[in-house]
Motif scaffolding. Structure first.
Motif, PDB file in Angstrom:
ATOM      1  N   ASN A  36     -22.504 144.867  27.196  1.00 16.99           N
ATOM      2  CA  ASN A  36     -21.790 143.960  28.109  1.00 16.99           C
ATOM      3  C   ASN A  36     -22.670 143.439  29.243  1.00 16.99           C
ATOM      4  O   ASN A  36     -22.174 143.082  30.312  1.00 16.99           O
ATOM      5  CB  ASN A  36     -20.559 144.659  28.710  1.00 16.99           C
ATOM      6  CG  ASN A  36     -19.533 145.025  27.661  1.00 16.99           C
ATOM      7  OD1 ASN A  36     -19.282 144.246  26.736  1.00 16.99           O
ATOM      8  ND2 ASN A  36     -18.948 146.204  27.782  1.00 16.99           N
ATOM      9  N   LYS A  37     -23.980 143.402  29.015  1.00 24.26           N
ATOM     10  CA  LYS A  37     -24.903 142.852  30.003  1.00 24.26           C
ATOM     11  C   LYS A  37     -25.527 141.580  29.437  1.00 24.26           C
ATOM     12  O   LYS A  37     -25.742 141.456  28.231  1.00 24.26           O
ATOM     13  CB  LYS A  37     -25.979 143.870  30.369  1.00 24.26           C
ATOM     14  CG  LYS A  37     -25.434 145.080  31.122  1.00 24.26           C
ATOM     15  CD  LYS A  37     -26.546 146.042  31.479  1.00 24.26           C
ATOM     16  CE  LYS A  37     -26.051 147.157  32.396  1.00 24.26           C
ATOM     17  NZ  LYS A  37     -25.059 148.006  31.751  1.00 24.26           N
ATOM     18  N   PHE A  38     -25.806 140.634  30.332  1.00 24.14           N
ATOM     19  CA  PHE A  38     -26.323 139.336  29.903  1.00 24.14           C
ATOM     20  C   PHE A  38     -27.253 138.808  30.989  1.00 24.14           C
ATOM     21  O   PHE A  38     -26.874 138.014  31.835  1.00 24.14           O
ATOM     22  CB  PHE A  38     -25.143 138.371  29.672  1.00 24.14           C
ATOM     23  CG  PHE A  38     -25.500 137.123  28.913  1.00 24.14           C
ATOM     24  CD1 PHE A  38     -25.885 137.195  27.583  1.00 24.14           C
ATOM     25  CD2 PHE A  38     -25.448 135.880  29.529  1.00 24.14           C
ATOM     26  CE1 PHE A  38     -26.199 136.033  26.878  1.00 24.14           C
ATOM     27  CE2 PHE A  38     -25.770 134.728  28.841  1.00 24.14           C
ATOM     28  CZ  PHE A  38     -26.143 134.803  27.503  1.00 24.14           C
ATOM     29  N   SER A  66     -39.287 126.062  27.744  1.00 25.48           N
ATOM     30  CA  SER A  66     -39.647 126.880  26.575  1.00 25.48           C
ATOM     31  C   SER A  66     -38.594 127.938  26.294  1.00 25.48           C
ATOM     32  O   SER A  66     -38.249 128.200  25.131  1.00 25.48           O
ATOM     33  CB  SER A  66     -41.002 127.556  26.811  1.00 25.48           C
ATOM     34  OG  SER A  66     -42.030 126.609  26.973  1.00 25.48           O
ATOM     35  N   ILE A  67     -38.055 128.550  27.349  1.00 25.95           N
ATOM     36  CA  ILE A  67     -37.025 129.583  27.195  1.00 25.95           C
ATOM     37  C   ILE A  67     -35.760 128.997  26.588  1.00 25.95           C
ATOM     38  O   ILE A  67     -35.182 129.553  25.646  1.00 25.95           O
ATOM     39  CB  ILE A  67     -36.722 130.244  28.554  1.00 25.95           C
ATOM     40  CG1 ILE A  67     -37.911 131.097  29.004  1.00 25.95           C
ATOM     41  CG2 ILE A  67     -35.466 131.115  28.472  1.00 25.95           C
ATOM     42  CD1 ILE A  67     -37.786 131.618  30.416  1.00 25.95           C
ATOM     43  N   LEU A  68     -35.315 127.857  27.105  1.00 22.94           N
ATOM     44  CA  LEU A  68     -34.090 127.232  26.599  1.00 22.94           C
ATOM     45  C   LEU A  68     -34.238 126.798  25.147  1.00 22.94           C
ATOM     46  O   LEU A  68     -33.297 126.926  24.345  1.00 22.94           O
ATOM     47  CB  LEU A  68     -33.719 126.032  27.475  1.00 22.94           C
ATOM     48  CG  LEU A  68     -33.333 126.337  28.928  1.00 22.94           C
ATOM     49  CD1 LEU A  68     -32.932 125.058  29.647  1.00 22.94           C
ATOM     50  CD2 LEU A  68     -32.191 127.337  28.986  1.00 22.94           C
ATOM     51  N   VAL A  73     -29.346 130.079  23.591  1.00 25.94           N
ATOM     52  CA  VAL A  73     -28.193 130.941  23.859  1.00 25.94           C
ATOM     53  C   VAL A  73     -27.335 130.293  24.934  1.00 25.94           C
ATOM     54  O   VAL A  73     -27.832 129.927  26.009  1.00 25.94           O
ATOM     55  CB  VAL A  73     -28.641 132.338  24.340  1.00 25.94           C
ATOM     56  CG1 VAL A  73     -27.443 133.198  24.701  1.00 25.94           C
ATOM     57  CG2 VAL A  73     -29.489 133.012  23.273  1.00 25.94           C
ATOM     58  N   THR A  74     -26.051 130.135  24.658  1.00 22.61           N
ATOM     59  CA  THR A  74     -25.145 129.516  25.618  1.00 22.61           C
ATOM     60  C   THR A  74     -25.054 130.355  26.895  1.00 22.61           C
ATOM     61  O   THR A  74     -24.831 131.556  26.839  1.00 22.61           O
ATOM     62  CB  THR A  74     -23.733 129.363  25.020  1.00 22.61           C
ATOM     63  OG1 THR A  74     -23.818 128.592  23.818  1.00 22.61           O
ATOM     64  CG2 THR A  74     -22.796 128.672  26.004  1.00 22.61           C
ATOM     65  N   ASN A  79     -27.803 132.492  33.825  1.00 22.23           N
ATOM     66  CA  ASN A  79     -28.078 133.922  33.995  1.00 22.23           C
ATOM     67  C   ASN A  79     -29.570 134.228  33.992  1.00 22.23           C
ATOM     68  O   ASN A  79     -29.979 135.359  33.749  1.00 22.23           O
ATOM     69  CB  ASN A  79     -27.398 134.720  32.872  1.00 22.23           C
ATOM     70  CG  ASN A  79     -25.891 134.661  32.964  1.00 22.23           C
ATOM     71  OD1 ASN A  79     -25.271 135.460  33.652  1.00 22.23           O
ATOM     72  ND2 ASN A  79     -25.285 133.702  32.269  1.00 22.23           N
ATOM     73  N   LEU A  80     -30.350 133.199  34.270  1.00 20.65           N
ATOM     74  CA  LEU A  80     -31.806 133.364  34.303  1.00 20.65           C
ATOM     75  C   LEU A  80     -32.279 133.498  35.748  1.00 20.65           C
ATOM     76  O   LEU A  80     -31.848 132.758  36.632  1.00 20.65           O
ATOM     77  CB  LEU A  80     -32.476 132.159  33.650  1.00 20.65           C
ATOM     78  CG  LEU A  80     -34.011 132.120  33.681  1.00 20.65           C
ATOM     79  CD1 LEU A  80     -34.598 133.289  32.915  1.00 20.65           C
ATOM     80  CD2 LEU A  80     -34.521 130.794  33.108  1.00 20.65           C
TER      81      LEU A  80
END
Length: 242
Positions: A36-38, A66-68, A73-74, A79-80
């Motif tokens: 349950n962590k994001f 590059s990460i996106l 991931v939606t 959350n970055l």
């Protein structure tokens, strides 16, 4: 410093994502997407005297893209976080450094940003302490150091008097506090300490006769809180003089 931070992320159940190739070798990417962590952290390690702050923003934009593209991931963009490990010559802040840190961390666009400044002396002090202490998780040791009253006292004195020498205790506590501030996922596990009975301390300080008088006064007041001081003294057989 990077290796210490990497160990903290590992204990917090982050995984280092090596699939993403950043153009700058100073960057690493950590993810936590289970239980349950994001959470996602982009971590960079630079020396203050070598970093080009103007080009850093460009590098961040490239890393972000590059990460996106790679993660797809939606919600990752919400959350970055970016953690900048900035090696400095001294733990004292200059106006220029303060200004840069404020501008970077308070920038509301894209993602949350944190700047963790440290000196090599601080890293050496912490690594030395870790070798000397009993075996425990790094996070547990950091928690214990954060709540160490001796370290806090030395650190507080340094804050009140900048002329005090930066000894090992001050270097350690300054670094520990910044680690907990700049890594919000770390929690402080407060130590449970039993409180000393105030009545017991009073009784030990007072003589036998004085303690008996105090106990009689408290007893009378407990039985009748409306009694004034004259009434209480009369009840225990003492004379009241204005």
């Amino acid at each position: 410093m990077y290796n210490l931070i990497k160990s903290i992320f590992k204990e917090a159940e982050f995984e280092m994502n090596e699939r993403i190739n950043f153009s700058a070798i100073n960057f690493s990417f950590f993810t936590r997407t289970h239980n349950n962590k994001f959470d996602f952290y982009l971590v960079a390690d630079f020396k203050e005297k070598e970093i080009n702050f103007d080009s850093l923003n460009e590098q961040l934009d490239q890393c972000f893209e590059s990460i996106l593209e790679e993660m797809n991931v939606t919600g990752i963009d919400k959350n970055l976080s970016f953690l900048l490990l900035l090696e400095t010559e001294s733990i004292n802040y200059s106006k220029e450094r303060n200004r840069y840190i404020y501008n970077l961390e308070e920038d509301p666009y894209d993602y949350k940003k944190y700047v963790l400044t440290y000196s090599q002396n601080q890293v050496t002090a912490l690594e030395s302490y870790l070798k000397e202490t009993t075996k425990a998780s790094l996070t547990t040791i950091l928690n214990n150091l954060l709540q160490d009253k001796t370290l806090f006292s030395s650190f507080k004195k340094k804050k009140e008097d900048s002329n005090i020498t930066e000894d090992r205790e001050i270097l350690l506590y300054d670094l520990i506090t910044k680690i907990f501030i700049k890594l919000p996922f770390l929690s402080v596990n407060l130590k449970q300490e039993s409180l000393v009975s105030l009545k017991h301390e009073i009784d030990e300080t007072l003589g036998q006769t004085q303690a008996r008088i105090v106990n009689l006064i408290l007893e009378q007041y407990s039985n009748d809180p409306e009694l004034n001081i004259e009434g209480i003294l009369n009840k225990i057989g003492a004379e009241y003089n204005e």
